[in-house]
Write an enzyme that holds these catalytic residues in place. Sequence first.
Site, PDB file in Angstrom:
ATOM      1  CG  ASN A  10      -1.671  -1.009   0.944  1.00  0.00           C
ATOM      2  OD1 ASN A  10      -2.748  -1.310   0.587  1.00  0.00           O
ATOM      3  ND2 ASN A  10      -2.457  -1.293   2.537  1.00  0.00           N
ATOM      4  CE  LYS A  39      -3.737  -5.177   8.624  1.00  0.00           C
ATOM      5  NZ  LYS A  39      -2.910  -4.015   9.481  1.00  0.00           N
ATOM      6  CG  LEU A 207      -1.135 -10.009  25.199  1.00  0.00           C
ATOM      7  CD1 LEU A 207      -0.273 -10.750  26.490  1.00  0.00           C
ATOM      8  CD2 LEU A 207      -2.416 -10.840  24.872  1.00  0.00           C
ATOM      9  N   GLY A 211       3.179  -6.862  26.075  1.00  0.00           N
ATOM     10  CA  GLY A 211       3.810  -8.145  25.497  1.00  0.00           C
ATOM     11  C   GLY A 211       3.435  -8.967  23.937  1.00  0.00           C
ATOM     12  CG  ASP A 238       1.972  -4.982   9.683  1.00  0.00           C
ATOM     13  OD1 ASP A 238       1.199  -5.667   9.941  1.00  0.00           O
ATOM     14  OD2 ASP A 238       1.538  -4.143   9.270  1.00  0.00           O
TER      15      ASP A 238
HETATM   16  O1  RIB Z   1      -0.611  -2.556   9.487  1.00  0.00           O
HETATM   17  C1  RIB Z   1      -0.086  -1.835   9.540  1.00  0.00           C
HETATM   18  C2  RIB Z   1      -0.689  -1.366   8.040  1.00  0.00           C
HETATM   19  O2  RIB Z   1      -1.954  -1.682   7.735  1.00  0.00           O
HETATM   20  C3  RIB Z   1      -0.830  -0.279   7.197  1.00  0.00           C
HETATM   21  O3  RIB Z   1       0.624   0.055   6.814  1.00  0.00           O
HETATM   22  C4  RIB Z   1      -1.681  -0.042   5.962  1.00  0.00           C
HETATM   23  O4  RIB Z   1      -1.661   0.059   4.950  1.00  0.00           O
HETATM   24  C5  RIB Z   1      -2.707  -1.071   6.502  1.00  0.00           C
HETATM   25  O5  RIB Z   1      -2.179  -2.481   5.841  1.00  0.00           O
END
Ligand code: RIB
Length: 289
Positions: A10, A39, A207, A211, A238
């Site tokens: 994205n 993500k 969490l 954590g 992520d």
């Molecule tokens: O987890 C964060 C991400 O969620 C962002 O980078 C956005 O693009 C969405 O996908």
Amino acid sequence: MAIYNLGSINADYFYRVPHLPGPGETLAAQDLTRGLGGKGANMSVAAARAGARAIHVGAVGKDGLWARDQMMESGVDTRYIAILDDTPTGHAIINVDDAGENTIVLLPGANHAILSETRASALAEASPGDTLLVQNETLNQAETAKTARDLGLYIAYAAAPFDAAATAAILPYLDFLILNEIEAAQLTEATGKSPDALGIKDVIVTLGAQGARWISGTQTRDFPAMPVTPVDTTGAGDTFTGYVLAARDHGLPMEQAISLATRAAALMVTRHGTADVIPDLKDVDTARF
Ligand code: RIB
């Protein structure tokens, strides 16, 4: 070994706002920045910065060449990122408030148009023991997981953003499941089973400031978070996922992989942005908490 990541890419548009807008509210943003996100892309960049061979499987429109190039500069293998002619690159509108909390609106764009040929070509070069990682910002997760499992890959799934149908379809193929507390509750409601009762080898429930919890068979272990003051929590989960899978791919025991990922995610919440600011291994190793 390698991590094949079927994942979204994205353009993230970050709006700094004094508070998250409510229904019907019009609010002036204090600032706007654009960066690489999604993500999937965040996890690929995190895995690459953690030292893994991360192969991203995805798509962007012609307007997204910069995103693909940025992933390549971050060390991600971008050979299986298709450039689609008539579909825009996915984008996200992200509001971030002064406490670092966010709301996100997504346009899937090219992330929902990844070609089956692209997925098949990528998996054709995978070897048993490699990892397939998937999330819920693309389509065809279960189908890809089934193919990859038949090839002997380790199947990892981040159930975000939560989608009951996509999650139910992929559950039978999983070796590794990661989700946050809210997603864990949604999964329990959708399946009637808590994440630890699904028979998946490794389950991690993140969490937030508390954590993470790792559940493996009958064993449960908690990992405390690092004490940091967050400025932006976007992409922290992520980062955690990319790091934990990269460390596992390098042969680290899960306990060590989670400890490393905990440090990486802690550093990430002290930074504004997503893929652009995911810490590398040196940052994580030298960070003082
Ligand atoms: O987890 C964060 C991400 O969620 C962002 O980078 C956005 O693009 C969405 O996908």
